[in-house]
Design an enzyme around this catalytic site. Structure first.
Site, PDB file in Angstrom:
ATOM      1  N   ASN A 136      24.844  64.599  60.486  1.00 53.37           N
ATOM      2  CA  ASN A 136      25.683  65.724  60.879  1.00 53.37           C
ATOM      3  C   ASN A 136      26.150  65.650  62.331  1.00 53.37           C
ATOM      4  O   ASN A 136      26.556  66.648  62.913  1.00 53.37           O
ATOM      5  CB  ASN A 136      24.960  67.055  60.634  1.00 53.37           C
ATOM      6  CG  ASN A 136      24.576  67.244  59.185  1.00 53.37           C
ATOM      7  OD1 ASN A 136      25.427  67.282  58.314  1.00 53.37           O
ATOM      8  ND2 ASN A 136      23.283  67.332  58.920  1.00 53.37           N
ATOM      9  N   GLU A 181      33.451  77.294  62.637  1.00 54.85           N
ATOM     10  CA  GLU A 181      32.849  77.872  63.832  1.00 54.85           C
ATOM     11  C   GLU A 181      33.771  77.605  65.013  1.00 54.85           C
ATOM     12  O   GLU A 181      34.743  76.848  64.898  1.00 54.85           O
ATOM     13  CB  GLU A 181      31.472  77.250  64.107  1.00 54.85           C
ATOM     14  CG  GLU A 181      31.521  75.753  64.359  1.00 54.85           C
ATOM     15  CD  GLU A 181      30.142  75.110  64.393  1.00 54.85           C
ATOM     16  OE1 GLU A 181      29.249  75.628  63.689  1.00 54.85           O
ATOM     17  OE2 GLU A 181      29.971  74.118  65.107  1.00 54.85           O
TER      18      GLU A 181
END
Length: 657
Positions: free
Chosen positions: A235, A288
């Site tokens: 990630n 985000e």
């Protein structure tokens, strides 16, 4: 404009900010921890202030120490870089209360957008499409399991204050949540001082596309187009590019307008990034907002010509933006490769140590391309276990995507590092892969393309010829020095499992190699005995390979391919084929530390019966927790370490009977 700025950060971003400040005539102060006392940033800054021990919790995360450093030096403003206190609204407020300018967005914007949980609530209220998930805080593992099963697997467990790929786990099952939730919470506490966690639906085969926004204190907001950051491992972004090969003009316009609208709604007044998860059909959802400068900002600077650090400083000083949306255009294509201290051949595990050799490619114009290397290290520096394992960020610009990729491939060839593991071979492999060049990528790219892990790429016929020619040239140079009477023209080159009889002729330092109906010419040779890099031109194409001596030959790496190349007489080659293969050491009964790190826990005891897949130990390195599992059933014979111990790579942690 400010006359002196304090940089509350370290490494390459501190160096990056210093360079812009120098150009603007602004003096700089850096703070440094015990581990960074001899760093490049400390050397370059006009002043430096020691602020504590190596762990970030004792230095870079302590607001009181940053404020004291500002007072000591008379700095007027603080640039937080990225990570550490860059998205901490309390820190921004503290600076304001002390009369110190924070070079970043206002605290209200940080609170609304910088917190992963609050940003999703705000975006939902603003009518922005978001990924389905639970946007409240989560109490404990049982609560996390309940939420995950309500959303439906797979889910992503994320730290609310997270960033840089830390504090993230994908859970496909209940067991994954049981193990992943406490690990993410521990990483969040260690890295960000905030252990709040949220869970959202994990979208399969997604693409990570983000919009760079820039606002001032006069209500003006623009976007500087998009970056694609889909090539990730654990990630964490590895390769970024701008623009994105996914977007068309319609989608680019819609995504940019949505990012600007969101920034305007929150009164955003600095550089920031609105991140989206995108489908292959160009659908996109707000993910985000990072209320800070992003690691990958160089690719945006390369395609727009805008210095984002300069703009952050000017905005913080109260200046309005000197350009509007209509003034911004995309020029060419840019790639960024993150050079990490990690071993791609061992699951990308961190590899700490000293940079015994560090020789990056030359920066600036290279033909029609441009090379840029953002680094905070020099040869001889140490990559510490206390911080992110990034060594540098290598960026290239070209007139087209293919040109930028080609330039990156050559720049990676010219990047030489020794002393620790690094991911340059992996990055080179991606640049050479047809799927990446096609632009048909996703965040699953590494898992899809290297399902059994990265082991390099097999040699192409052209690479076999190139590496053979290099080995022959080095062999001839060494033989001429040591035993000129042994010089001859006919040789057998053994490269891996390939064998080729060749004839070599040398003239004025150039070499012609003939064999198996193929002829190659090696020119412009730049190598002397002892040098770790061999440069030259083969059949009209410039190249670089790393080389080191080995039994009867050389270990040669070209991009993602590494071979042991032997140069033998025909008789020696005949005898060589009769040698038995070397047997590998048996480590099947041992659990070895895959990297240097700190033992967080030992989950087994002497005499305990263990099943395949059970947790044996947890190690922490570079702020990441790594779970080690048993690869076989058995009984524990010995446990050689305990919680709190520091261990080296390949150290035996546990042995089975």
């Amino acid at each position: 404009m400010f006359s002196k700025i304090l940089i509350a950060n370290r490494g390459e971003i501190a160096v990056r900010i210093i360079k812009t400040c120098r150009r603007l005539g602004i003096k700089t102060v850096v703070v440094y921890s015990e581990a960074d006392a001899d760093s490049m940033a400390v050397e370059m800054a006009d002043e430096a202030v020691f602020i504590g021990g190596a762990p970030a919790s004792e230095s870079y995360l302590v607001a009181d120490k940053i404020v004291d450093a500002v007072r000591q030096t008379g700095a007027e403003a603080v640039h937080p870089g990225f990570g550490f206190l860059s998205e901490n609204a309390g820190f921004a407020r503290r600076l304001a209360a002390e009369g110190i300018v924070f070079i970043g967005p206002n605290p209200k914007a940080i609170e609304a957008m910088g917190d992963k949980i609050e940003s999703k609530k705000f975006a939902a209220r603003a009518g922005v499409s978001t990924v389905p998930g639970h946007v409240g805080e989560i109490d404990d593992t049982a609560h996390a399991i309940k939420i995950a099963e309500e959303i439906g697997y797979p889910v992503m467990i994320k730290a609310s204050a997270g960033g840089g790929g830390k504090g993230i786990r994908v859970a496909w099952t209940r067991k994954d949540v049981e193990e992943g939730f406490p690990a993410v919470r521990a990483e969040a506490k260690s890295s960000f001082g905030d252990d709040r966690i949220f869970i959202e639906k994990f979208i399969e085969s997604p693409r990570h596309v983000e919009i760079q926004v820039l606002g001032d204190k006069h209500g003006n907001v623009v976007h500087l187009f998009e970056r694609e950051c889909s090539i990730q491992r654990r990630n964490q972004k590895v390769i970024e590019e701008a623009p994105s090969p996914l977007l068309d003009e319609k989608t680019r316009k819609a995504m940019g307008e949505q990012a600007v609208a969101l920034a305007q709604a929150v009164g955003y007044d600095s550089a920031g990034t609105v991140e989206f998860v995108a489908g292959q059909d160009r659908s996109f959802f707000f993910l985000e907002m990072n209320t800070r400068l992003q690691v990958e900002h160089p690719v945006t600077e390369l395609i727009t010509g805008v210095d984002l650090v300069e703009q952050m400083i000017r905005v913080a000083a109260g200046e309005p933006l000197a350009f509007g949306q209509k003034d911004l255009k995309i020029n060419g294509w840019a790639m960024e490769s993150r050079i990490y201290a990690e071993d791609p051949y061992r699951g990308f595990l961190p590899s700490i140590g000293r940079l015994v050799r560090y020789s990056p490619p030359e920066e600036g114009a290279v033909g029609a391309a441009v090379v840029r290397n953002d680094a905070g290290v020099r040869e001889g520096d140490e990559i510490s276990m206390f911080y992110d394992p990034m060594i540098s960020k290598l960026s290239t610009w070209g007139k087209s995507r293919d040109a930028a990729i080609d330039a990156m491939g050559r720049a990676l060839e010219d990047f030489h590092i020794e002393g620790l593991g690094h991911n340059i071979p992996f990055l080179a492999a991606v640049m050479d892969q047809p799927r990446f060049r096609s632009g048909k990528i996703s965040t699953n790219y590494i898992k899809d393309e290297f399902p059994e892990g990265f082991q390099g790429l097999p040699p192409t016929e052209a690479q076999l010829d190139l590496m053979g020619a290099v080995a022959l040239a080095m062999h001839r140079v060494l033989t001429r020095r040591a035993a000129p009477d042994l010089l001859r023209d006919d040789w057998v080159v053994v490269a891996g499992h390939n064998q080729r009889a060749v004839r070599v002729t040398a003239s004025n330092g150039d070499f012609t190699v003939e064999g198996d109906g193929r002829t190659g010419r090696l020119e412009n040779v730049d190598w002397r005995p002892g040098q770790p890099v061999f440069r030259g031109r083969y059949d009209g194409v410039d190249f670089s390979v790393t080389v080191k001596p080995a039994a009867e030959g050389f270990i040669i790496r070209h991009r993602a391919t590494t071979l042991h190349v032997l140069v033998l007489t025909p008789r020696s080659a005949e005898l060589h084929q009769k040698l038995p293969p070397k047997k590998a050491a048996d480590t099947s009964k041992m659990v070895l530390s895959p990297m240097p790190g700190l033992v967080v826990s030992i989950d087994v005891a002497q005499g305990q019966e263990v099943k395949t897949g059970e947790i044996v130990a947890v190690l922490e390195a570079m702020k990441m927790q790594n779970i080690l599992r048993a690869e076989r059933d058995g009984v524990i014979k010995t446990v050689n370490v305990k919680s709190g111990d520091s261990v080296a790579a390949d150290e035996v942690l546990v042995e089975f009977a």
